[in-house]
Design a protein around this motif. Structure first.
Motif, PDB file in Angstrom:
ATOM      1  N   ASP A 148       0.829  -1.207   0.000  1.00  0.00           N
ATOM      2  CA  ASP A 148       0.000   0.000   0.000  1.00  0.00           C
ATOM      3  C   ASP A 148       0.865   1.260   0.000  1.00  0.00           C
ATOM      4  O   ASP A 148       0.544   2.244  -0.672  1.00  0.00           O
ATOM      5  CB  ASP A 148      -0.930   0.016   1.213  1.00  0.00           C
ATOM      6  CG  ASP A 148      -2.017  -1.048   1.134  1.00  0.00           C
ATOM      7  OD1 ASP A 148      -2.258  -1.568   0.025  1.00  0.00           O
ATOM      8  OD2 ASP A 148      -2.612  -1.357   2.188  1.00  0.00           O
ATOM      9  N   THR A 149       1.953   1.228   0.744  1.00  0.00           N
ATOM     10  CA  THR A 149       2.873   2.368   0.783  1.00  0.00           C
ATOM     11  C   THR A 149       3.438   2.635  -0.601  1.00  0.00           C
ATOM     12  O   THR A 149       3.516   3.792  -1.039  1.00  0.00           O
ATOM     13  CB  THR A 149       4.019   2.100   1.783  1.00  0.00           C
ATOM     14  OG1 THR A 149       3.467   1.833   3.066  1.00  0.00           O
ATOM     15  CG2 THR A 149       4.968   3.274   1.872  1.00  0.00           C
ATOM     16  N   ILE A 150       3.836   1.593  -1.303  1.00  0.00           N
ATOM     17  CA  ILE A 150       4.389   1.742  -2.650  1.00  0.00           C
ATOM     18  C   ILE A 150       3.328   2.301  -3.600  1.00  0.00           C
ATOM     19  O   ILE A 150       3.598   3.208  -4.395  1.00  0.00           O
ATOM     20  CB  ILE A 150       4.931   0.392  -3.170  1.00  0.00           C
ATOM     21  CG1 ILE A 150       6.158  -0.022  -2.360  1.00  0.00           C
ATOM     22  CG2 ILE A 150       5.278   0.475  -4.651  1.00  0.00           C
ATOM     23  CD1 ILE A 150       6.623  -1.433  -2.628  1.00  0.00           C
ATOM     24  N   LYS A 151       2.096   1.785  -3.515  1.00  0.00           N
ATOM     25  CA  LYS A 151       1.011   2.280  -4.379  1.00  0.00           C
ATOM     26  C   LYS A 151       0.746   3.761  -4.135  1.00  0.00           C
ATOM     27  O   LYS A 151       0.567   4.535  -5.076  1.00  0.00           O
ATOM     28  CB  LYS A 151      -0.271   1.494  -4.116  1.00  0.00           C
ATOM     29  CG  LYS A 151      -0.312   0.143  -4.764  1.00  0.00           C
ATOM     30  CD  LYS A 151      -1.640  -0.524  -4.480  1.00  0.00           C
ATOM     31  CE  LYS A 151      -1.624  -1.968  -4.928  1.00  0.00           C
ATOM     32  NZ  LYS A 151      -2.870  -2.667  -4.552  1.00  0.00           N
ATOM     33  N   ASP A 152       0.706   4.163  -2.859  1.00  0.00           N
ATOM     34  CA  ASP A 152       0.471   5.575  -2.536  1.00  0.00           C
ATOM     35  C   ASP A 152       1.581   6.460  -3.104  1.00  0.00           C
ATOM     36  O   ASP A 152       1.310   7.526  -3.671  1.00  0.00           O
ATOM     37  CB  ASP A 152       0.382   5.778  -1.017  1.00  0.00           C
ATOM     38  CG  ASP A 152      -0.858   5.150  -0.415  1.00  0.00           C
ATOM     39  OD1 ASP A 152      -1.811   4.851  -1.174  1.00  0.00           O
ATOM     40  OD2 ASP A 152      -0.876   4.959   0.828  1.00  0.00           O
ATOM     41  N   ARG A 157       3.386  10.370  -7.331  1.00  0.00           N
ATOM     42  CA  ARG A 157       4.306  10.718  -8.420  1.00  0.00           C
ATOM     43  C   ARG A 157       3.540  10.985  -9.708  1.00  0.00           C
ATOM     44  O   ARG A 157       3.837  11.933 -10.445  1.00  0.00           O
ATOM     45  CB  ARG A 157       5.300   9.585  -8.669  1.00  0.00           C
ATOM     46  CG  ARG A 157       6.469   9.610  -7.747  1.00  0.00           C
ATOM     47  CD  ARG A 157       7.517   8.618  -8.205  1.00  0.00           C
ATOM     48  NE  ARG A 157       8.399   8.294  -7.110  1.00  0.00           N
ATOM     49  CZ  ARG A 157       8.885   7.119  -6.841  1.00  0.00           C
ATOM     50  NH1 ARG A 157       8.588   6.088  -7.603  1.00  0.00           N
ATOM     51  NH2 ARG A 157       9.682   6.924  -5.823  1.00  0.00           N
ATOM     52  N   GLU A 158       2.548  10.140 -10.011  1.00  0.00           N
ATOM     53  CA  GLU A 158       1.770  10.318 -11.235  1.00  0.00           C
ATOM     54  C   GLU A 158       1.000  11.626 -11.218  1.00  0.00           C
ATOM     55  O   GLU A 158       0.922  12.325 -12.228  1.00  0.00           O
ATOM     56  CB  GLU A 158       0.823   9.141 -11.432  1.00  0.00           C
ATOM     57  CG  GLU A 158       1.532   7.860 -11.826  1.00  0.00           C
ATOM     58  CD  GLU A 158       0.578   6.687 -11.981  1.00  0.00           C
ATOM     59  OE1 GLU A 158      -0.627   6.914 -12.171  1.00  0.00           O
ATOM     60  OE2 GLU A 158       1.068   5.541 -11.915  1.00  0.00           O
ATOM     61  N   VAL A 159       0.438  11.968 -10.063  1.00  0.00           N
ATOM     62  CA  VAL A 159      -0.290  13.225  -9.941  1.00  0.00           C
ATOM     63  C   VAL A 159       0.664  14.401 -10.152  1.00  0.00           C
ATOM     64  O   VAL A 159       0.332  15.365 -10.862  1.00  0.00           O
ATOM     65  CB  VAL A 159      -0.984  13.323  -8.559  1.00  0.00           C
ATOM     66  CG1 VAL A 159      -1.507  14.719  -8.296  1.00  0.00           C
ATOM     67  CG2 VAL A 159      -2.107  12.307  -8.466  1.00  0.00           C
ATOM     68  N   GLU A 160       1.860  14.332  -9.558  1.00  0.00           N
ATOM     69  CA  GLU A 160       2.837  15.409  -9.737  1.00  0.00           C
ATOM     70  C   GLU A 160       3.256  15.542 -11.198  1.00  0.00           C
ATOM     71  O   GLU A 160       3.390  16.647 -11.715  1.00  0.00           O
ATOM     72  CB  GLU A 160       4.062  15.164  -8.860  1.00  0.00           C
ATOM     73  CG  GLU A 160       3.806  15.400  -7.395  1.00  0.00           C
ATOM     74  CD  GLU A 160       5.010  15.075  -6.529  1.00  0.00           C
ATOM     75  OE1 GLU A 160       6.113  14.866  -7.079  1.00  0.00           O
ATOM     76  OE2 GLU A 160       4.832  15.026  -5.303  1.00  0.00           O
ATOM     77  N   ARG A 161       3.467  14.413 -11.872  1.00  0.00           N
ATOM     78  CA  ARG A 161       3.833  14.450 -13.299  1.00  0.00           C
ATOM     79  C   ARG A 161       2.721  15.082 -14.124  1.00  0.00           C
ATOM     80  O   ARG A 161       2.973  15.887 -15.022  1.00  0.00           O
ATOM     81  CB  ARG A 161       4.100  13.045 -13.816  1.00  0.00           C
ATOM     82  CG  ARG A 161       5.441  12.511 -13.436  1.00  0.00           C
ATOM     83  CD  ARG A 161       5.711  11.190 -14.141  1.00  0.00           C
ATOM     84  NE  ARG A 161       6.734  10.456 -13.428  1.00  0.00           N
ATOM     85  CZ  ARG A 161       6.648   9.194 -13.056  1.00  0.00           C
ATOM     86  NH1 ARG A 161       5.582   8.486 -13.349  1.00  0.00           N
ATOM     87  NH2 ARG A 161       7.636   8.621 -12.398  1.00  0.00           N
ATOM     88  N   ALA A 162       1.489  14.704 -13.825  1.00  0.00           N
ATOM     89  CA  ALA A 162       0.363  15.258 -14.561  1.00  0.00           C
ATOM     90  C   ALA A 162       0.254  16.759 -14.342  1.00  0.00           C
ATOM     91  O   ALA A 162      -0.028  17.519 -15.278  1.00  0.00           O
ATOM     92  CB  ALA A 162      -0.934  14.564 -14.133  1.00  0.00           C
ATOM     93  N   MET A 163       0.498  17.205 -13.113  1.00  0.00           N
ATOM     94  CA  MET A 163       0.423  18.639 -12.809  1.00  0.00           C
ATOM     95  C   MET A 163       1.570  19.386 -13.523  1.00  0.00           C
ATOM     96  O   MET A 163       1.356  20.504 -13.991  1.00  0.00           O
ATOM     97  CB  MET A 163       0.524  18.868 -11.312  1.00  0.00           C
ATOM     98  CG  MET A 163      -0.680  18.330 -10.529  1.00  0.00           C
ATOM     99  SD  MET A 163      -2.233  19.087 -11.008  1.00  0.00           S
ATOM    100  CE  MET A 163      -2.053  20.669 -10.234  1.00  0.00           C
TER     101      MET A 163
END
Length: 168
Positions: A148-152, A157-163
């Protein structure tokens, strides 16, 4: 008025910034749920302080034990400098005593005796020219909690890349 010569000029308290990190134990946050944090002083030898100023320390395999009502840091590798420790026989894996108030140690003893709790070092840092060790009362994570820690982390990271791409 006369100028002070370099030999008699007042020394600065520390060459490092007042509150700077020396080393982090990144594995601790991955392997444990942190419940409570404490800041402890450390009993060090001179060559260890010089090596810490140079960042010659590894904290990932370190752990804290309680012996006879006192805390000790075991497994913290401080690699000696060649130039600073010529006259001292340096033991890089020396057990280091941690300094806390007696009531804090008593509380920790009670908590550690509970099933699943342990003490882990989180980081070493400078505070007012002294080396401090941040330790944590922690409980081990199960394998699914680690996933779960890895998924979070990957989700953030994906959200930051998208932003980032959106802001360009």
């Amino acid at each position: 008025m006369s100028q002070a010569s370099p030999k008699t000029a007042p020394r600065t308290a520390a060459r490092q910034p007042v509150d700077s990190r020396i080393a982090d134990n990144k594995k601790a946050l991955y392997n444990y749920h942190i419940e409570e944090r404490f800041e402890a002083g450390m009993v060090l030898q001179g060559w260890e302080v010089k090596a810490l100023r140079e960042g010659k320390v590894q904290l990932t395999d370190g752990y804290v034990v309680i012996r006879e009502g006192e805390l000790y840091l075991i497994g913290c590798q401080v690699n000696p400098l060649r130039t600073a420790s010529t006259h001292v026989s340096a033991d890089s894996a020396r057990t280091k005593k941690l300094l806390l108030h007696k009531d804090q140690i008593r509380r920790l003893i009670g908590k550690v005796e509970q099933k699943g709790h342990t003490l882990v070092p989180l980081n070493l840092h400078w505070k007012s020219g002294k080396v401090k060790c941040e330790i944590a009362l922690a409980k081990g994570k199960a394998e699914h909690d680690k996933r779960d820690t890895i998924k979070d982390r990957e989700g953030k990271r994906e959200v930051e890349r998208a932003m980032k791409t959106r802001n360009r």
